[in-house]
Design a protein around this motif. Structure first.
Motif, mmCIF file in Angstrom:
data_model
loop_
_atom_site.group_PDB
_atom_site.id
_atom_site.type_symbol
_atom_site.label_atom_id
_atom_site.label_comp_id
_atom_site.label_asym_id
_atom_site.label_seq_id
_atom_site.Cartn_x
_atom_site.Cartn_y
_atom_site.Cartn_z
ATOM 1 N N ALA A 225 84.816 54.513 5.529
ATOM 2 C CA ALA A 225 85.809 55.010 4.979
ATOM 3 C C ALA A 225 86.914 54.358 5.827
ATOM 4 N N ASP A 226 87.980 54.023 5.289
ATOM 5 C CA ASP A 226 88.991 53.253 5.896
ATOM 6 C C ASP A 226 90.071 54.156 5.945
ATOM 7 N N PHE A 227 90.414 55.072 4.968
ATOM 8 C CA PHE A 227 91.583 56.391 5.188
ATOM 9 C C PHE A 227 90.609 57.917 4.724
ATOM 10 N N THR B 79 89.405 63.830 15.196
ATOM 11 C CA THR B 79 88.101 63.343 14.737
ATOM 12 C C THR B 79 88.110 62.079 13.988
ATOM 13 N N ILE B 80 89.190 61.821 13.093
ATOM 14 C CA ILE B 80 89.371 60.852 12.218
ATOM 15 C C ILE B 80 89.791 59.824 13.202
ATOM 16 N N VAL B 81 90.826 59.946 14.018
ATOM 17 C CA VAL B 81 91.281 58.721 14.824
ATOM 18 C C VAL B 81 90.102 58.251 15.760
ATOM 19 N N ASP B 82 89.068 59.336 16.323
ATOM 20 C CA ASP B 82 88.055 58.767 16.821
ATOM 21 C C ASP B 82 87.019 57.873 16.084
ATOM 22 N N MET B 83 87.063 58.153 14.964
ATOM 23 C CA MET B 83 86.360 57.340 14.123
ATOM 24 C C MET B 83 86.865 55.938 13.493
ATOM 25 N N GLU B 84 88.147 55.696 14.239
ATOM 26 C CA GLU B 84 88.704 54.532 14.104
ATOM 27 C C GLU B 84 89.083 54.431 12.420
ATOM 28 N N CYS B 85 89.381 55.482 12.066
ATOM 29 C CA CYS B 85 89.889 55.719 10.491
ATOM 30 C C CYS B 85 91.378 56.128 10.522
#
Length: 321
Positions: free
Chosen positions: A112-114, A138-144
């Motif tokens: 996912a991108d967002f 968590t989302i930032v760590d996933m580069e999303c």
């Protein structure tokens, strides 16, 4: 007469002497050779024009080829402006209604991108501030890119929440948030939600808000697609076209859908009733910048994301672009 002749002879000798000295001085000067600037492989040297060596000619051609390759790569890089005739970029994917860091990690790993989550109270997929902080990390760590959904908050309230949890992107999914767009800081990215009923957009677009905003007394404002300066912020990153308020599952009327254009910086988002089964057709038919799904990828509880559905949705969306 003889005196005048001798004088003329002395003058001729002096002129010849000066000319000879000047030539000798020029011959002693070092010969200056024009060379190309190191920073500009495109500048041709005088030696190249007069017949450079095969090696220097090859180097020049190699520089030109590398520069051309860099320009082509920049044009095709994510976020580059699309040009007529170029292959369309892949459609981006936003998975919304995520409630736990575990689901956020899984969604990110699927591509996912967002990743969106509801920050307003009262919905079955709403999250509290502490959970929101964990989701953002968590989302930032996933580069999303994490996206917080607001349905009734003011600009001040949204900004305070964003500062508290480290959020940089908001989704305005309600009348009050939309009306407060002009007071949001420019540092926040904005997804602006409009509703489509029977193929018509029933929600004021960002520029149209000025018509009901008395702080902008401009009778000719309807002629302007977007007001970028006066009376606060009017620009948004994406226009999101949906059927119902946050938490709904209604599907857009595809046969009469009219996509709003020229209203945002980056494009538009298609939402409302998308599933792994129909998202490929939606992408091919409407070519949205982003597709958005929430209920279409949950398990039987309607809350937890189903890993297989999420994977299929993302794969089908990106392969259809």
């Amino acid at each position: 007469e003889r005196e005048r002749e001798r004088e003329r002879e002395r003058m001729r000798m002096m002129i010849r002497s000066k000319t000879t000295a000047s030539c000798q001085h020029s011959a002693m000067l070092p010969r200056v050779r024009r060379v190309a600037s190191v920073s500009s492989p495109w500048r041709v040297t005088s030696s190249s024009r007069l017949g450079a060596s095969p090696q220097s000619s090859k180097q020049l051609e190699r520089h030109k080829s590398q520069a051309g390759s860099r320009r082509m790569a920049a044009m095709k890089a994510p976020g580059a402006t699309r040009r007529a005739g170029e292959e369309n970029e892949k459609t981006l994917v936003k998975i919304c209604g995520v409630m736990t860091p575990e689901d956020a990690k899984m969604v990110g790993e699927k591509g996912a991108d967002f990743i969106g989550f509801i920050l307003s109270d009262g919905y079955k997929r709403s999250v509290d501030a502490e959970t929101a902080k964990e989701l953002v990390r968590t989302i930032v760590d996933m580069e999303c890119q994490p996206v917080g959904i607001f349905t009734r908050e003011t600009a001040e309230e949204m900004t305070d929440v964003c500062n508290e949890i480290g959020l940089k992107t908001v989704q305005l999914h309600g009348d009050t948030p939309r009306l407060n767009l002009k007071d949001l800081p420019a540092s926040l990215s904005v997804f602006y939600v409009v509703h489509s009923e029977g193929g018509k957009i029933t929600t004021p677009l960002p520029a149209e808000l000025a018509q009901i905003d008395l702080s902008v007394p401009d009778p000719a404002y309807w002629k302007k697609p977007i007001d970028w300066v006066s009376a606060g912020r009017r620009n948004v990153d994406y226009i999101l076209v949906d059927k119902k308020e946050a938490g709904g599952t209604g599907q857009l009327d595809w046969d009469s859908l009219i996509v709003p254009k020229g209203c945002s910086r980056k494009g538009w988002i298609m939402a409302g009733g998308l599933t792994p089964d129909n998202v490929g057709e939606a992408v091919q038919r409407f070519q949205p910048s982003v597709v958005d799904v929430s209920g279409g990828v949950t398990d039987s509880s309607g809350l937890k994301k189903d890993e297989d559905k999420v994977g299929d949705f993302i794969a089908n969306a990106k392969s259809a672009a």
